[in-house]
Structure formats: C-alpha cells, structure tokens
Design an enzyme around this catalytic site. Structure first.
Site, PDB file in Angstrom:
ATOM      1  N   ASN A 213      73.450 -97.597 -97.451  1.00 59.48           N
ATOM      2  CA  ASN A 213      72.709 -96.429 -97.235  1.00 59.48           C
ATOM      3  C   ASN A 213      73.659 -95.547 -96.347  1.00 59.48           C
ATOM      4  O   ASN A 213      73.663 -96.036 -95.336  1.00 59.48           O
ATOM      5  CB  ASN A 213      71.484 -96.658 -96.722  1.00 59.48           C
ATOM      6  CG  ASN A 213      70.466 -95.501 -96.227  1.00 59.48           C
ATOM      7  OD1 ASN A 213      70.442 -94.605 -97.174  1.00 59.48           O
ATOM      8  ND2 ASN A 213      70.238 -95.510 -94.945  1.00 59.48           N
ATOM      9  N   GLU A 261      72.607 -93.605-101.393  1.00 59.42           N
ATOM     10  CA  GLU A 261      72.435 -94.984-101.758  1.00 59.42           C
ATOM     11  C   GLU A 261      73.681 -95.353-102.649  1.00 59.42           C
ATOM     12  O   GLU A 261      73.555 -94.825-103.742  1.00 59.42           O
ATOM     13  CB  GLU A 261      71.318 -95.516-102.107  1.00 59.42           C
ATOM     14  CG  GLU A 261      70.102 -95.402-101.167  1.00 59.42           C
ATOM     15  CD  GLU A 261      68.691 -96.236-101.412  1.00 59.42           C
ATOM     16  OE1 GLU A 261      68.067 -96.500-100.502  1.00 59.42           O
ATOM     17  OE2 GLU A 261      68.482 -96.183-102.640  1.00 59.42           O
TER      18      GLU A 261
END
Length: 314
Positions: A213, A261
């Site tokens: 992330n 992501e």
C-alpha cells in the site's frame, strides 16, 4: 547541482551571493516533458558553449495552485523529482522562486529588474509561448526589451510529436483517460509515483495477492482509476508488478479517496516503512465492482498474467 530558494523582493545579500554571468532557462516546467527538456537542453548547451553555469529559474508552488485557477490537482513532477531530473540534464543551479499572491501582482518590468538582472543572467532561454508577470502581460519580446542589452533572449519553438504540441495539459488529460503509453511518449520517460509502503487493510494477503500500500510522498497528479502494469523500484532494484488505483468498490461504498496497491510479481518480503517508486507502464482495465470475492480473485489472477506479458517487453 545547487538548489537555491529565492523570494521577491530579492534581498541584496542573495543577489550578491548568486550573481554571476549565467544562462538560465525560465519556466514553470511542471512535468519536465519533452517540450520542457528541449528548452532546458538548449540553455545547458549554450552555457557549455560560453563557459558559464547553466541555470533553471522556476516557481513553487505552481501559480495556478496558489491562485486557485483551473483544475490544478497535483504535480506531474513534484520538487524532489524535478531536482533529480534537472541534475541528470546537467543543470548547475536551480533557482526556485517562492510564488505567492504578492509575486502574482509584480509587473514584468519589476520582475526583470528585481530578479533576473541582479543575478546577472546573460541569456534567458524560454519556450515559444512563455508568459510572465502580472496577468501574464510579459512575453519573450518584452523580456528581450526589458533586458536592455544586458540579457539576450533565445526562444525555443514548440516540440511536436506526430504533429501535436507536447504540453503539460495534454499529459494531464492523458493520465485522466488512462492513456499511459501516450503520456510516457510525451514525457520521454515513464510517469511514476513515489512514496512509502504503509500498512493497509491487509486484505490482499487473505485472497492470495499481497499488496504494498503506497502512501504518496507528494501531491502527484492521480491517474485514472484502474489496474496498471508497473515496474516498482526498491533499493535500486526493478520489480514487475500490477497496481490498482482506486477505491475498491467490491469492498467499500462511498469512498472517494483512492489508494495505490501494488502486487509485486514473484516477490516475497517485508517492505513496510520503506520507500518505493512505481513506474506506470500500461493501463490494463478500469476499476469496477465485482459481484463476489471469487470473481474478483479470478480477475486479479488474469490482471497479473496480463501485466507479466506486457512487462516481458520492457
């Protein structure tokens, strides 16, 4: 390369420290795309020929950001990226003038007399559509006139690719439309995002696709929501991957702030808290909501295969 922050009006001690015969490229240069590179490269080449330092004079924050004009939502090339790229181009000095409302009201004449001539700029290199001063009143001809023989002005013509002028606005539009190949072609390099790997929801690992992330380190222009084939760089090592830019509609409703992501292909390890740069290579598909987690997993598997095939060519 030295980076020097200046304010208007420029203090006499700043002028005394940095005044020297030098050639400077003038402009905002948000993006440092091929058109900007043509201007800066011309200044560097001229400086080398004349044996003086090559400088770039730009502004931060972006004038449109300060004045709240247009749809200015982030930077194509934030300050850190800009410094690195300019250093690679052979620029000796980067002058960053702090842009604020006071500077926005400065006339072209006062800007030249108060900022450029005190630095002993012997030649200013600008793009064909260069504007400066209050309400953009100044252009290359006015700059030449105000230089009054002490500073000559060289104008660089528009940079065309397939008959179309390369521009920052065109690149922004391309990013919004997912036209990554076109964006990268206009840049002359791949558009990238940079940030720190942070803890997310950790849902990826539960469905067999762990992701990094990415928390962006600056206000980058956000590309269109969707899935991309990417190359991620960590500690100088390039790794193939697939990135989702979006709000994960399969799991959330009403979320508007996108996340970034990255699933790295053939990688295992802990990247939390570490810096990573992600180059966007190709747009695979838009983000959309899936009816089930199983169908999402099947699609992610196909996305990873697609990204792997694309990245084999790079």
């Amino acid at each position: 390369m030295r980076t020097v922050t200046l304010t208007y009006p420029m203090p006499p001690e700043a002028a005394a420290e940095w005044a020297q015969p030098q050639i400077a490229a003038l402009g905002q240069f948000d993006g440092l795309h091929r058109g900007h590179v043509s201007v800066i490269s011309s200044a560097v080449a001229l400086a080398r020929k004349e044996g003086v330092p090559a400088a770039v004079i730009t502004f931060y924050p972006h004038p449109k950001d300060v004045m709240g004009k247009g749809d200015y939502e982030g930077y194509l090339t934030p300050p850190r990226d800009k410094r690195e790229l300019l250093a690679e181009m052979g620029v000796d000095i980067l002058f960053v003038i702090e842009f604020n409302e006071e500077l926005s009201r400065v006339s072209p004449r006062d800007f030249v007399l108060g900022m450029l001539l005190p630095l002993k700029i012997t030649a200013a290199v600008v793009g064909f559509d260069f504007r400066f001063g209050y309400m953009g009143e100044g252009d290359a001809d006015m700059l030449r006139l105000l230089g009054n023989g002490a500073m000559r002005v060289e104008t660089v013509p528009p940079f065309l690719l397939n008959g179309v002028k390369v521009s920052s606005s065109g690149i922004r539009k391309g990013l919004q439309n997912g036209e990554i190949e076109l964006v990268n072609f206009w840049f002359g390099r791949r558009y990238h995002l940079r940030g720190t790997v942070a803890h997310g929801e950790k849902r990826g690992r539960t469905i067999g696709f762990p992701t990094a992330n990415l928390e962006l380190e600056d206000r980058y222009v956000i590309p269109s929501r969707g899935v991309y084939a990417v190359r991620a760089f960590h500690n100088g090592k390039a790794m193939p991957g697939v990135m989702n830019v979006g709000v994960k509609p399969t799991f959330h409703e009403g979320v508007t702030t996108p996340t970034f992501e990255v699933h790295l292909l053939d990688f295992s390890g802990d990247l939390y808290g570490q810096e990573m740069m992600v180059e966007l290579v190709s747009f695979i598909r838009p983000e959309h909501r899936f009816d089930s987690v199983e169908s999402l997993i099947a699609q992610i598997r196909e996305d990873a295969k697609t990204a792997g095939k694309i990245l084999q060519e790079y």
